[in-house]
Write a protein that holds these residues in place. Structure first.
Motif, mmCIF file in Angstrom:
data_model
loop_
_atom_site.group_PDB
_atom_site.id
_atom_site.type_symbol
_atom_site.label_atom_id
_atom_site.label_comp_id
_atom_site.label_asym_id
_atom_site.label_seq_id
_atom_site.Cartn_x
_atom_site.Cartn_y
_atom_site.Cartn_z
ATOM 1 N N PRO A 126 0.821 -1.247 -0.028
ATOM 2 C CA PRO A 126 0.001 -0.018 -0.164
ATOM 3 C C PRO A 126 0.660 1.213 -0.133
ATOM 4 C CG PRO A 126 -0.872 -1.732 1.391
ATOM 5 C CD PRO A 126 0.418 -2.262 1.041
ATOM 6 N N GLN A 127 1.865 1.373 0.860
ATOM 7 C CA GLN A 127 2.763 2.643 0.926
ATOM 8 C C GLN A 127 3.475 2.770 -0.457
ATOM 9 O OE1 GLN A 127 2.935 0.032 2.993
ATOM 10 N NE2 GLN A 127 2.357 0.481 5.040
ATOM 11 N N GLU A 130 0.747 4.137 -2.976
ATOM 12 C CA GLU A 130 0.346 5.422 -2.591
ATOM 13 C C GLU A 130 1.405 6.562 -2.953
ATOM 14 O OE1 GLU A 130 -0.508 5.365 1.624
ATOM 15 O OE2 GLU A 130 -2.164 3.855 1.356
ATOM 16 N N ARG A 134 0.944 9.259 -5.987
ATOM 17 C CA ARG A 134 0.967 10.979 -5.535
ATOM 18 C C ARG A 134 2.129 11.480 -6.297
ATOM 19 N NH1 ARG A 134 2.941 10.018 -0.854
ATOM 20 N NH2 ARG A 134 0.932 9.499 -0.015
ATOM 21 N N GLU A 139 -3.539 10.195 -8.002
ATOM 22 C CA GLU A 139 -4.008 9.851 -6.762
ATOM 23 C C GLU A 139 -5.427 10.167 -6.760
ATOM 24 O OE1 GLU A 139 -2.578 11.189 -3.203
ATOM 25 O OE2 GLU A 139 -1.959 12.940 -3.779
ATOM 26 N N GLU A 144 -10.078 3.537 -6.005
ATOM 27 C CA GLU A 144 -9.519 2.748 -4.992
ATOM 28 C C GLU A 144 -8.028 2.427 -5.283
ATOM 29 O OE1 GLU A 144 -10.697 1.475 -2.074
ATOM 30 O OE2 GLU A 144 -12.907 2.077 -2.072
ATOM 31 N N VAL A 145 -7.276 1.871 -4.556
ATOM 32 C CA VAL A 145 -6.109 1.340 -4.766
ATOM 33 C C VAL A 145 -6.059 0.066 -3.829
ATOM 34 C CG1 VAL A 145 -3.476 1.453 -4.456
ATOM 35 C CG2 VAL A 145 -4.996 3.404 -5.028
ATOM 36 N N SER A 147 -4.303 -3.534 -2.813
ATOM 37 C CA SER A 147 -3.016 -4.172 -3.110
ATOM 38 C C SER A 147 -3.246 -5.565 -2.450
ATOM 39 C CB SER A 147 -2.199 -3.359 -1.946
ATOM 40 O OG SER A 147 -1.188 -4.189 -1.575
#
Length: 226
Positions: A126-127, A130, A134, A139, A144-145, A147
């Protein structure tokens, strides 16, 4: 080839690495100080990153994607006979802000303006996702993202693709799934997504029994499919 579904598309879902983000951008950014092995190192890094995700999923011995990315880079350095701790740090730092392909922001904005839901479905942690979204300035276009980290496994496990249909409460055939990875297209096709293979490198086709609905050279062609 045109997508002419019986049901309208409810969501456009994109793989991240190699589809939206250029996986070779990190090495390219520092290639001037790497010598003739730069391209080879980048290719091995990517190959090992994927290999480790597949073997970990098969063994059911999960390690998060960032750790696999670090391990794959260390293997690539070893294979090409290079040892450079400072370069290693720079390459890993650069991986958090990979360049997106030039057409990505425009295509996603057009699809968003047309009222479609947009999402990423990726092996990335996730990090990582994101940070990449970004850095690419996309973003705010994503609903939704997703993972695979939430399931502690990797593509092409079929429950990975189910993350999308469960969250959006839609049928697989109403999802247009885009990936540059032919193996990912095969997995998503097996699940029931309508798939678009973004074949940026002119790779040979595989998995003939699990064909994509369309093949594009980049995401611009997605706007012409209806």
């Amino acid at each position: 080839m045109s997508l002419s579904p019986q049901k309208p598309i409810s969501a456009y879902v994109f793989d991240a690495y190699g589809t939206l983000f250029d996986v070779h951008a990190a090495v390219r950014r520092h290639a001037s100080g790497m010598g003739p092995e730069a391209l080879r190192l980048s290719v091995i890094w990517r190959e090992k990153q994927l290999e480790y995700s597949w073997t970990r999923a098969l063994m059911d011995r999960y390690v998060d994607f960032w750790s696999l990315t670090e391990q794959a880079l260390d293997t690539a350095f070893s294979i090409v006979g290079m040892e450079n701790p400072e370069l290693r740090r720079k390459l890993l730092d650069a991986y958090w802000k990979l360049d997106c392909y030039p057409e990505v922001p425009t295509v996603l904005k057009r699809l968003k303006d047309e009222g479609h839901r947009l999402a990423i479905l990726s092996n990335g942690s996730p990090q990582m996702l994101e940070a990449a979204a970004r850095a690419a300035g996309i973003e705010d276009l994503l609903d939704e993202v997703f993972s695979t980290d939430i399931l502690r496994t990797y593509k092409t496990r079929q429950d990975v693709y189910e993350l999308v249909t469960n969250q959006f409460r839609i049928y697989p055939e109403t999802v247009s799934f885009q990936s540059s990875n032919r193996w990912d297209i095969a997995g998503a096709s097996a699940f029931g997504f309508r798939t678009v293979w973004v074949n940026r490198t002119g790779a040979a086709d595989e998995y003939a029994d699990l064909p994509p609905a369309a093949v594009l050279t980049d995401l611009n062609g997605l706007l012409a499919l209806g």
